[in-house]
Motif scaffolding. Structure first.
Motif, PDB file in Angstrom:
ATOM      1  N   ALA A  63       1.178  31.099  36.207  1.00 56.93           N
ATOM      2  CA  ALA A  63       1.658  32.484  36.257  1.00 56.93           C
ATOM      3  C   ALA A  63       0.643  33.439  35.638  1.00 56.93           C
ATOM      4  N   GLY A  64      -0.218  32.930  34.779  1.00 62.96           N
ATOM      5  CA  GLY A  64      -1.219  33.770  34.129  1.00 62.96           C
ATOM      6  C   GLY A  64      -2.534  33.855  34.882  1.00 62.96           C
ATOM      7  N   ARG A  65      -2.594  33.351  36.123  1.00 60.96           N
ATOM      8  CA  ARG A  65      -3.841  33.419  36.889  1.00 60.96           C
ATOM      9  C   ARG A  65      -4.250  34.885  37.095  1.00 60.96           C
ATOM     10  N   ARG A  66      -5.543  35.122  37.090  1.00 59.15           N
ATOM     11  CA  ARG A  66      -6.024  36.494  37.131  1.00 59.15           C
ATOM     12  C   ARG A  66      -7.508  36.522  37.474  1.00 59.15           C
ATOM     13  N   THR A  67      -8.015  37.715  37.676  1.00 61.63           N
ATOM     14  CA  THR A  67      -9.458  37.923  37.738  1.00 61.63           C
ATOM     15  C   THR A  67      -9.851  38.739  36.509  1.00 61.63           C
ATOM     16  N   ARG A  68     -11.074  38.572  36.090  1.00 61.49           N
ATOM     17  CA  ARG A  68     -11.530  39.299  34.908  1.00 61.49           C
ATOM     18  C   ARG A  68     -12.961  39.766  35.149  1.00 61.49           C
ATOM     19  N   ALA A  69     -13.166  41.063  35.025  1.00 64.35           N
ATOM     20  CA  ALA A  69     -14.500  41.639  35.165  1.00 64.35           C
ATOM     21  C   ALA A  69     -14.971  42.156  33.817  1.00 64.35           C
ATOM     22  N   SER A  70     -16.207  41.873  33.486  1.00 65.56           N
ATOM     23  CA  SER A  70     -16.767  42.354  32.222  1.00 65.56           C
ATOM     24  C   SER A  70     -18.211  42.780  32.440  1.00 65.56           C
ATOM     25  N   ASP A  71     -18.586  43.883  31.830  1.00 66.68           N
ATOM     26  CA  ASP A  71     -19.943  44.402  31.955  1.00 66.68           C
ATOM     27  C   ASP A  71     -20.903  43.621  31.070  1.00 66.68           C
ATOM     28  N   LEU A  72     -22.098  43.392  31.596  1.00 66.18           N
ATOM     29  CA  LEU A  72     -23.162  42.748  30.848  1.00 66.18           C
ATOM     30  C   LEU A  72     -24.292  43.746  30.632  1.00 66.18           C
ATOM     31  N   GLU A  73     -25.348  43.308  29.973  1.00 61.73           N
ATOM     32  CA  GLU A  73     -26.488  44.184  29.750  1.00 61.73           C
ATOM     33  C   GLU A  73     -27.372  44.252  30.987  1.00 61.73           C
ATOM     34  N   ASP A  74     -28.270  45.219  30.996  1.00 58.54           N
ATOM     35  CA  ASP A  74     -29.292  45.362  32.039  1.00 58.54           C
ATOM     36  C   ASP A  74     -28.703  45.578  33.422  1.00 58.54           C
ATOM     37  N   GLY A  75     -27.565  46.294  33.481  1.00 55.09           N
ATOM     38  CA  GLY A  75     -26.994  46.654  34.770  1.00 55.09           C
ATOM     39  C   GLY A  75     -26.257  45.540  35.483  1.00 55.09           C
ATOM     40  N   MET A  76     -25.921  44.444  34.797  1.00 57.74           N
ATOM     41  CA  MET A  76     -25.224  43.327  35.416  1.00 57.74           C
ATOM     42  C   MET A  76     -23.774  43.277  34.939  1.00 57.74           C
TER      43      MET A  76
END
Length: 373
Positions: free
Chosen positions: A189-202
């Motif tokens: 039930a906790g399935r999800r997508t997760r987006a996170s910003d990285l350094e150098d434009g990634m």
């Protein structure tokens, strides 16, 4: 100069083999320090009981006393001392064979901590702890290795941390089968997508799903990337997999190859009673990943699933198979993959479905059998 420090005078084998002896000495010393913690706590516990009989208002518990005094004397943080004390008390009380392996230097304190931390937070029933201790001890005994060849140095536990965690997960799921389905339901039930910003434009994008679906998706991306590499694409496999996944997700899927070869192997070993729904023991994917009974049944019931029967003796051990030929037969391959799950070599956790079988004792000196591969 200490001859043990004159490293230039030893050959490559002794240079590394003596490192095993150093590891054994280090593990033995660390375990002795744990034993001192346990004994100091025992004495504080006895003092506490005596003081409590006189005055029930003494503020510090035996554990708190131990942590405060040891932390100050040994120059360690209280959090570290508290964790080491908890691990040592647990192992010396419930996993005595594991404790003995620590004291002899055959098991390092890191993997001993993995055992204690995984079990003590999940299981409290004494009967279940007794069963777990026996199974984990047998697993460690199976992974003892004396490949170093040094006289006077004991065999050491050579399983990887991943293999150990997989074994712990499997055995904990076995003893906690009653609530495995509910825990999987909550996790699903906790399935999800997760987006996170990285350094150098990634940035990073993660997707949570059931382990079989993630493996299938990764396998398809790998095959597609290899196909493009064969066509001359200069990007690496990992770069291609990332680009292909993004093409599919953002709608640039035209031209993304769909390989028609090498159907992914999702090898699942599971008791037939679980598949039939009359038991809830977990299943194990190749590589050691543990899946709860409900998901194991779902994977086994997929329309394109192929089942293979493995014969076992009354104790549940698979019956040995053999052949006079050099090449293992398909039943022998399936037997070895199901029994081991991951690579046989120490420090390797690769899924067994993706590694090559080889003879422990060269053929034809010994026949090709499940115990010799």
């Amino acid at each position: 100069m200490d001859p043990d420090l004159d490293l230039g005078a030893v050959d490559d084998h002794d240079l590394l083999a003596r490192g095993v002896a150093d590891g054994v000495a280090e593990a033995r010393a660390s375990a002795r320090r744990w034993a001192r913690l346990v004994e100091f706590h025992r004495r504080r516990d006895a003092d506490h009981r005596a003081r409590e009989a006189v005055s029930p208002h003494f503020t510090l518990t035996p554990r708190q006393e131990t942590v405060v005094e040891v932390s100050a004397l040994w120059g360690l943080g209280e959090g570290r001392v508290r964790h080491e004390l908890n691990v040592a008390l647990f192992l010396s009380s419930h996993f005595t064979r594991v404790w003995d392996l620590c004291l002899s230097g055959q098991l390092d304190t890191y993997r001993a901590s993995v055992i204690a931390d995984n079990v003590r937070h999940a299981v409290s029933d004494p009967v279940q702890l007794f069963k777990l201790a026996a199974r984990i001890s047998a697993f460690l005994e199976r992974h003892l290795s004396d490949a170093h060849g040094l006289p006077g140095v004991p065999a050491v536990v050579a399983c990887t941390p991943k293999q150990l965690r997989n074994k712990l997960t499997y055995e904990i799921n076995r003893v906690r089968a009653a609530d495995a389905a509910e825990r999987h339901r909550k996790a699903h039930a906790g399935r999800r997508t997760r987006a996170s910003d990285l350094e150098d434009g990634m940035a990073h994008l993660g997707i949570t799903s059931t382990v079989d679906q993630v493996r299938l998706a990764d396998h398809r991306l790998t095959l597609a990337a290899r196909d493009l590499r064969r066509q001359g694409d200069g990007r690496t496999i990992e770069q291609l997999k990332s680009d292909l996944a993004m093409d599919l997700l953002v709608g640039r899927e035209e031209g993304v190859p769909t390989p028609s070869y090498a159907r992914p192997i999702i090898n699942l070993t599971v008791p037939v009673q679980t598949v039939m729904g009359i038991a809830d023991e977990p299943g194990e994917l190749s590589g050691g990943t543990i899946v709860p009974a409900g998901l194991a049944r779902a994977i086994a019931s997929q329309p394109d699933a192929t089942w293979h029967r493995m014969l076992t003796d009354p104790a549940g051990r698979m019956v040995e198979l053999s052949t006079t030929s050099y090449k293992p037969t398909p039943p022998i391959w399936r037997h070895v993959v199901a029994e081991w799950g991951s690579c046989f070599e120490p420090a390797c956790s690769a899924p067994a479905t993706g590694v090559e079988l080889d003879h422990r004792i060269p053929w034809p000196e010994r026949e090709t059998s499940t115990s010799q591969l």
